[in-house]
Design a protein around this motif. Structure first.
Motif, PDB file in Angstrom:
ATOM      1  N   LEU A 109      -6.162   2.027   5.714  1.00 45.14           N
ATOM      2  CA  LEU A 109      -5.551   2.377   4.835  1.00 45.14           C
ATOM      3  C   LEU A 109      -5.010   4.195   5.286  1.00 45.14           C
ATOM      4  CD1 LEU A 109      -8.083   2.524   2.217  1.00 45.14           C
ATOM      5  CD2 LEU A 109      -5.965   3.009   1.760  1.00 45.14           C
ATOM      6  N   THR A 113      -6.788   9.261   3.834  1.00 43.60           N
ATOM      7  CA  THR A 113      -7.175   8.622   3.085  1.00 43.60           C
ATOM      8  C   THR A 113      -8.477   8.014   2.959  1.00 43.60           C
ATOM      9  OG1 THR A 113      -5.021   8.779   1.672  1.00 43.60           O
ATOM     10  CG2 THR A 113      -6.747   6.933   1.249  1.00 43.60           C
ATOM     11  N   ARG A 114      -8.785   7.075   3.982  1.00 45.64           N
ATOM     12  CA  ARG A 114      -9.660   6.486   4.026  1.00 45.64           C
ATOM     13  C   ARG A 114     -11.069   7.453   4.973  1.00 45.64           C
ATOM     14  NH1 ARG A 114      -6.938   4.345   9.059  1.00 45.64           N
ATOM     15  NH2 ARG A 114      -8.079   5.392  10.579  1.00 45.64           N
ATOM     16  N   SER A 116     -11.387  10.307   3.683  1.00 46.97           N
ATOM     17  CA  SER A 116     -11.438  11.414   2.015  1.00 46.97           C
ATOM     18  C   SER A 116     -12.336   9.842   1.080  1.00 46.97           C
ATOM     19  CB  SER A 116     -10.612  11.493   1.002  1.00 46.97           C
ATOM     20  OG  SER A 116     -11.042  12.054   0.151  1.00 46.97           O
ATOM     21  N   VAL A 117     -12.617   9.126   1.207  1.00 44.71           N
ATOM     22  CA  VAL A 117     -13.273   7.411   0.372  1.00 44.71           C
ATOM     23  C   VAL A 117     -14.542   7.694   1.412  1.00 44.71           C
ATOM     24  CG1 VAL A 117     -13.067   5.171  -0.170  1.00 44.71           C
ATOM     25  CG2 VAL A 117     -10.775   6.602  -0.632  1.00 44.71           C
ATOM     26  N   ARG A 218      -6.964  -2.357  -1.772  1.00 44.78           N
ATOM     27  CA  ARG A 218      -6.740  -1.409  -1.712  1.00 44.78           C
ATOM     28  C   ARG A 218      -6.609  -0.292  -3.093  1.00 44.78           C
ATOM     29  NH1 ARG A 218      -3.823  -0.910   2.955  1.00 44.78           N
ATOM     30  NH2 ARG A 218      -2.353   1.351   3.733  1.00 44.78           N
ATOM     31  N   ARG A 222      -7.988   3.523  -3.904  1.00 44.02           N
ATOM     32  CA  ARG A 222      -6.777   4.256  -3.685  1.00 44.02           C
ATOM     33  C   ARG A 222      -6.887   4.926  -5.277  1.00 44.02           C
ATOM     34  NH1 ARG A 222      -2.157   4.952  -6.701  1.00 44.02           N
ATOM     35  NH2 ARG A 222      -3.116   3.407  -8.241  1.00 44.02           N
ATOM     36  N   ASP A 225     -10.330   7.453  -4.454  1.00 39.28           N
ATOM     37  CA  ASP A 225      -9.403   8.683  -4.346  1.00 39.28           C
ATOM     38  C   ASP A 225      -9.071  10.031  -4.965  1.00 39.28           C
ATOM     39  OD1 ASP A 225      -9.908  10.390  -1.788  1.00 39.28           O
ATOM     40  OD2 ASP A 225      -7.453   9.413  -1.189  1.00 39.28           O
ATOM     41  N   LYS A 226      -7.856   9.162  -6.298  1.00 40.54           N
ATOM     42  CA  LYS A 226      -7.198   9.940  -6.990  1.00 40.54           C
ATOM     43  C   LYS A 226      -8.437  10.726  -7.671  1.00 40.54           C
ATOM     44  CE  LYS A 226      -4.553   8.156  -9.881  1.00 40.54           C
ATOM     45  NZ  LYS A 226      -3.477   6.972 -10.175  1.00 40.54           N
TER      46      LYS A 226
END
Length: 237
Positions: A109, A113-114, A116-117, A218, A222, A225-226
């Motif tokens: 990712l 993003t990664r 944050s995750v 994925r 995704r 994270d959102k």
């Protein structure tokens, strides 16, 4: 699937199709296409052989999951969760699979993003970011992704796709072995062509399986994270 259709989407994609491929190969290899050459089919005959195909597909799902998913896709190749989160760097084999089958989903990712995750997963599990495991992260994020209706629909679609590709890839491998065995005895050009076609189908669908398998993870990360926010930092006394 429509309400009147007797199978769920997963039944049709993952079991019935694989069973039909295997049944057709057995019919060709041992019975000289007895079923395929029938001029007419009754409703009873069609229902019977459809049920047999479904049962064969159910049985094939066991070695298919063990060999293609847990051995090849998660042992020989690195787990999509670990690749997506950047916990393992892709080796030449993961890169080759990604390029050969256009599986851009099977790559890390974006860095933001990664990171944050991983921070959110670590906070949820109360562990350091360095201790986050890919599979644990997936199971932590999964319920949140399923709680979003749009994401849940996409996950169902990805599951149908990767289930079908995995099982039919395995069924096609069996078909290739059977057709090769028959061709070696008959020296029939058609049998050799069927053997080659079955092997191409097996390899191609394995690549598609990896693509949709990675796309499933994925989508989970995704969406997680959102919809999940980092807890507020503790206020210093």
């Amino acid at each position: 699937m429509k309400d009147w259709f007797p199978f769920t989407s997963y039944d049709f994609y993952a079991y019935l199709t694989a069973g039909m491929v295997t049944l057709a190969a057995v019919d060709r290899a041992f019975f000289d296409s007895m079923l395929a050459s029938q001029a007419s089919w009754t409703v009873v005959n069609g229902a019977f052989w459809t049920a047999i195909s479904y049962l064969i597909g159910q049985i094939l799902a066991i070695p298919s999951s063990t060999l293609l998913e847990h051995l090849l896709a998660r042992k020989w190749l690195r787990s999509p969760s670990r690749i997506l989160l950047g916990l393992d760097a892709p080796r030449w084999r993961e890169i080759c699979v990604r390029w050969a089958f256009g599986a851009r989903e099977y790559e890390p990712l974006p860095t933001a993003t990664r990171n944050s995750v991983l921070r959110k997963i670590a906070a949820a599990l109360s562990v350091p970011v360095a201790n986050v495991d890919g599979e644990v992260a997936f199971h932590c994020a999964f319920p949140h992704a399923r709680s979003v209706s749009d994401s849940a629909t996409r996950l169902d679609n990805f599951m149908n796709q990767y289930g079908m590709c995995r099982n039919v890839s395995f069924a096609s491998t069996i078909a290739a072995v059977l057709m090769t065995w028959r061709a070696a005895h008959t020296c029939d050009r058609l049998d050799w062509s069927l053997a080659i076609a079955a092997m191409i189908l097996a390899i191609g669908l394995f690549g598609r399986f990896v693509k949709f398998y990675a796309a499933y993870g994925r989508e989970v990360f995704r969406t997680y994270d959102k919809v999940v926010s980092l807890p507020p930092a503790p206020v210093a006394p």
